[in-house]
Write an enzyme that holds these catalytic residues in place. Structure first.
Site, PDB file in Angstrom:
ATOM      1  N   SER A  83       0.823  -1.210   0.000  1.00 41.01           N
ATOM      2  CA  SER A  83       0.000   0.000   0.000  1.00 41.01           C
ATOM      3  C   SER A  83       0.855   1.257   0.000  1.00 41.01           C
ATOM      4  O   SER A  83       0.561   2.231  -0.710  1.00 41.01           O
ATOM      5  CB  SER A  83      -0.928   0.001   1.211  1.00 41.01           C
ATOM      6  N   ASN A  84       1.940   1.261   0.781  1.00 44.07           N
ATOM      7  CA  ASN A  84       2.792   2.437   0.862  1.00 44.07           C
ATOM      8  C   ASN A  84       3.649   2.629  -0.381  1.00 44.07           C
ATOM      9  O   ASN A  84       4.258   3.681  -0.559  1.00 44.07           O
ATOM     10  CB  ASN A  84       3.675   2.364   2.106  1.00 44.07           C
ATOM     11  N   TYR A 174      -2.707 -10.890   2.950  1.00 44.04           N
ATOM     12  CA  TYR A 174      -2.622  -9.471   3.323  1.00 44.04           C
ATOM     13  C   TYR A 174      -4.025  -8.932   3.526  1.00 44.04           C
ATOM     14  O   TYR A 174      -4.806  -8.810   2.587  1.00 44.04           O
ATOM     15  CB  TYR A 174      -1.885  -8.699   2.228  1.00 44.04           C
ATOM     16  N   LYS A 202      -0.072 -10.785   6.840  1.00 42.48           N
ATOM     17  CA  LYS A 202       0.133  -9.432   7.333  1.00 42.48           C
ATOM     18  C   LYS A 202      -1.243  -8.884   7.652  1.00 42.48           C
ATOM     19  O   LYS A 202      -2.079  -8.729   6.763  1.00 42.48           O
ATOM     20  CB  LYS A 202       0.820  -8.542   6.298  1.00 42.48           C
ATOM     21  N   SER A 204      -3.287  -5.757   9.063  1.00 37.66           N
ATOM     22  CA  SER A 204      -3.183  -4.326   9.349  1.00 37.66           C
ATOM     23  C   SER A 204      -4.415  -3.768  10.035  1.00 37.66           C
ATOM     24  O   SER A 204      -4.530  -2.545  10.193  1.00 37.66           O
ATOM     25  CB  SER A 204      -2.931  -3.556   8.036  1.00 37.66           C
ATOM     26  N   VAL A 245       5.329  -5.572   9.530  1.00 41.19           N
ATOM     27  CA  VAL A 245       5.491  -4.814   8.289  1.00 41.19           C
ATOM     28  C   VAL A 245       4.950  -3.424   8.592  1.00 41.19           C
ATOM     29  O   VAL A 245       3.737  -3.221   8.648  1.00 41.19           O
ATOM     30  CB  VAL A 245       4.735  -5.472   7.121  1.00 41.19           C
TER      31      VAL A 245
END
EC number: 4.1.3.16
Length: 333
Positions: A83-84, A174, A202, A204, A245
């Site tokens: 995403s970043n 993710y 991952k 978030s 992450v």
């Protein structure tokens, strides 16, 4: 029961046998003794930003410059095309070129995770294969979300099963509900953890109870949970997460690696003090100001941040001052 779809693939026994015999002999996949995993994901992974020139072209020279600085920090590896990394804004050839560039610069003992999630299963498989060919060690596959109302546990299990069956490299799930509006259901995670080519997630979302349950319910599997944010890294480690992450690692990589070490060594009081100082800066470069804020902060610490791709807009001067104040108030500037 919907979870029975996880038994559909005839390739699973073969994949499982291969992992037991010779666990994924890819670049950088050596596992420290005693980790208990065929692929060790323990540690900190910065999800790299993608540097752009003033004309919004990918700036590979600046990317290489950032990478040279990151090699001095004891990261477990790097994440590209997350995403970043402004992944949705990159053309297909840019995605593969970025992975190739990072692979050339990355020491062989560091893992390279590359985002390969697309909306369709077929496109995800094709991109995952391309990421492997470009040098990725692991595919990071975000949940498809455009038709989120149809993304039931059964549909997502089927999607990830087909991707993992076809992938030449291990797969990490993710879940990033802030961007997708979709939490990968816990029952789907537990089912998919049994796939021999799915090695972790991952997460978030920031729901610590959910992360704890993931660790607990997959404890018999070769499966690791990664915290998707620096704000809840310590809490995730306390519940058994393997690593993180963290966007903030693009800026404060060394302190995050220090937090990782303190937790592993059981120095919880020191870890708590450090975690407290990281929460506000992390929130500022994620929820508050996002990628433009992250790239601006990188510049204060000697990295190249540069512009984002439109339609992401730069911070206003008052926003820059607020961001700087957040880092200063916590002792980082």
């Amino acid at each position: 029961m919907v979870l029975s779809t996880r038994l559909a693939s005839p390739l699973w026994p073969t994949l499982a046998a291969l992992r037991r015999a010779a666990p994924w002999p890819q670049r950088g996949l050596s596992t420290p003794s005693g980790s208990g995993y065929s692929l060790n994901l323990g540690g900190i992974f910065p999800p790299l930003t993608t540097p752009f020139s003033p004309t919004q072209e990918v700036d590979y020279a600046q990317l290489e410059g950032n990478l040279r600085r990151y090699t001095s920090i004891p990261f477990r590896g790097l994440v590209v095309l997350g995403s970043n990394g402004e992944y949705p804004y990159l053309a297909l050839h840019e995605r593969t070129d970025v992975v190739s560039c990072v692979r050339r610069a990355l020491p062989r003992d560091r893992l390279l995770l590359a985002g390969s999630g697309c909306e369709s299963t077929q496109a995800t498989i094709e991109l995952t294969v391309s990421m492997a060919e470009a040098g990725a060690d692991v595919a990071l596959v975000v949940t498809p979300c455009y038709y989120r109302g149809a993304m039931t546990s059964a549909a997502l299990i089927q999607h990830y099963t087909e991707v993992a069956d076809a992938s030449p490299i291990p797969v990490v799930l993710y879940s990033v509900p802030a961007n997708t509006g979709l939490d990968l259901p816990l029952e789907a995670v537990v089912a998919l953890a049994q796939h021999p080519n799915i090695v972790g997630i991952k997460d978030s979302g920031g729901d610590i109870s959910r992360m704890g349950l993931m660790v607990h319910k997959t404890r018999q599997e070769d499966f690791q949970v990664l915290a998707g944010s620096a704000s809840f890294l310590l809490a995730s480690y306390a519940l058994g997460a393997s690593g993180g992450v963290c966007a903030l690692a693009n800026v404060l990589g060394a302190p995050l690696c220090q937090l990782d070490r303190l937790c592993r060594e059981g120095h919880w009081q020191e870890a708590r003090s450090l975690q407290h100082r990281l929460i506000e800066p992390n929130m500022a470069v994620t929820r508050r100001f996002g990628i433009p804020g992250l790239k601006k902060a990188m510049e204060w610490f000697g990295y190249y941040g540069g512009p984002c791709r439109a339609p992401l807009a730069p911070l206003s001067p008052p926003q820059v001052e607020e961001l700087r104040g957040t880092f200063s108030a916590n002792g980082w500037l």
